[in-house]
Motif scaffolding. Structure first.
Motif, short mmCIF file in Angstrom:
data_model
loop_
_atom_site.label_atom_id
_atom_site.label_comp_id
_atom_site.label_asym_id
_atom_site.label_seq_id
_atom_site.Cartn_x
_atom_site.Cartn_y
_atom_site.Cartn_z
N THR A 239 0.81 -1.21 0.00
CA THR A 239 0.00 0.00 0.00
C THR A 239 0.85 1.27 0.00
O THR A 239 0.46 2.29 -0.56
N GLY A 257 -2.21 -5.01 0.34
CA GLY A 257 -3.17 -5.61 1.26
C GLY A 257 -3.92 -4.59 2.09
O GLY A 257 -5.15 -4.52 2.09
N SER A 258 -3.18 -3.72 2.80
CA SER A 258 -3.79 -2.82 3.80
C SER A 258 -4.72 -1.78 3.19
O SER A 258 -5.56 -1.22 3.90
N TYR A 266 -0.65 3.72 8.55
CA TYR A 266 -0.53 4.00 7.11
C TYR A 266 -0.99 5.42 6.78
O TYR A 266 -0.58 6.00 5.78
#
Ligand SMILES: Cc1ncc(COP(=O)(O)O)c(C=O)c1O
Length: 386
Positions: A239, A257-258, A266
């Motif tokens: 990400t 994924g995130s 993030y």
């Protein structure tokens, strides 16, 4: 050992029962702490990255290690993902059980039992796995031959994280040639994932690291091609860095994924102009209840470290810039509330510091649409052995 399908069956029976009680209920009536998905925000994240990947002419193989959910993996596939990544054999088994038929285990699989199960799974789905060791390649080959299946292998190269992976260049070529000679295996390409670059805060710093990774991947792909070994897959990216890999002309598969949930950590990773990366929204929350408000200036809620992971920092209180989580113990979190606004029984949404290990703490997601419970999804691949 319990089979993934038996675990799935017993969980679904339980969920059906709970859903009868919770369907249509709003935030105020939810049990706490619980893991909650804002369905529409999650769909917007999934659509956004799918659209971006197709605009850049790269495939998206979404990483299911984040959510471990068959329901979410199916949505990602419906939005154009070419397949799913898993990190463990048991995750891959749960995904195949849920109908996903193209899976990369983006990790090394060692140990006889795991290798045997991977080889058996390859009879039911396309299975790709990462390798960085010749002896492991031989074991995979023997297991696939016995199972009568074919396992595709990506040679993982270390592009700067100093985790798994062989040295790019000659060492990768030797291992790829070794794979290509083995029965039951197919050399499918390379994985060049730079984990250590994903959460680097500044755009320019991440760009520099991924440019180095791209150069190492490009050199390896060229060397392999000269030896007659073509890379159907050049995979990597998460990400934090996917825009760089997508634009590189070297990578053809992204493994983010995130992005599906976004977490508090993030959101500290910045784009070129100081904006958030990828324009993704928070779609995963822990719903918590204020359980004590005795001292002036702070309150205590019921979501401690058993309810969310703090390895990447404490959670953020969603929509309440005035509140700050300062410390967490097993079943408590202390929230600084400078204006003493909170009252016992009040519900709050926390954005977890780190989404993947937070999801791993729960058996179920409560799915909300327009502020009401619409579904409960199992964290399908959670708690399985291997
Ligand atoms: C091999 C691999 N690929 C992709 C990812 C996905 O990264 P992210 O969740 O940062 O998008 C991870 C995450 O740890 C990973 O280990």
């Amino acid at each position: 050992l319990p089979e993934a399908k038996d675990v799935a069956r017993s969980r679904l029976d339980l969920l059906e029962h709970w859903l009868n009680d919770l369907r249509g209920v709003g935030l105020e009536q939810l049990p706490t702490p619980a893991l909650l998905i804002d369905h529409d925000a999650m769909i917007r994240n999934i659509a956004k990255l799918a659209g971006y990947a197709s605009s850049q002419d790269v495939r998206l193989r979404a990483h299911a290690k984040t959510h471990k959910s068959v329901d979410i993996a199916r949505i990602q596939m419906n939005y154009g993902a070419c397949g799913i990544c898993c990190q463990k054999v048991s995750e891959a088994e749960a995904m195949v059980e849920g109908g996903i038929k193209d899976i990369l285990v983006s990790n090394q699989v060692v140990g006889e039992a795991k290798i045997r199960r991977l080889a058996e799974l390859a009879r039911r789905a396309r299975i790709i796995v990462c390798v960085d060791d010749g002896d492991n390649v031989d074991r995979l080959s023997r297991a696939a031959t016995v199972a009568g299946s074919t396992i595709e292998c990506l040679v993982e190269i270390d592009v700067g994280s100093a985790r798994c992976g062989v040295t790019p260049g000659e060492q990768a070529l030797r291992l790829a040639a070794h794979v290509a000679e083995r029965t039951g295996l197919v050399f499918a390409g390379i994985q060049a994932y730079h984990g250590a670059a994903q959460h680097v805060r500044l755009h320019a710093d991440r760009k520099e690291r991924i440019e180095e990774a791209c150069a190492l991947a490009a050199g390896t792909v060229l060397l392999l091609r000269k030896s007659g070994l073509s890379c159907g897959i050049v995979g990597g990216a998460g990400t934090g860095t996917f825009q760089f890999e997508a634009a590189s002309g070297v990578f053809n598969e992204l493994q983010c994924g995130s992005y599906v949930f976004m977490d508090a950590d993030y959101q500290k990773v910045l784009g070129e102009n100081g904006e958030g990366i990828g324009d993704f929204e928070n779609s995963l929350f822990v719903v918590t209840e204020i359980m004590s408000k005795v001292r002036s200036g702070n309150a205590v809620c019921d979501a401690g470290v058993k309810a969310h992971s703090i390895d990447s920092g404490v959670p953020r209180v969603h929509g309440r810039a005035d509140l700050t989580v300062t410390r967490c113990s097993d079943e408590h979190a202390v929230i600084v509330d400078p204006h003493d606004t909170l009252v016992p029984g009040e519900k709050l949404l926390l954005v977890p510091g780190h989404c993947d290990p937070t999801c791993n703490l729960y058996d179920n997601y409560i799915v909300m649409r327009a502020g009401k419970v619409s579904d409960i999804w199992p964290v399908s691949a959670r708690g399985l052995l291997m």
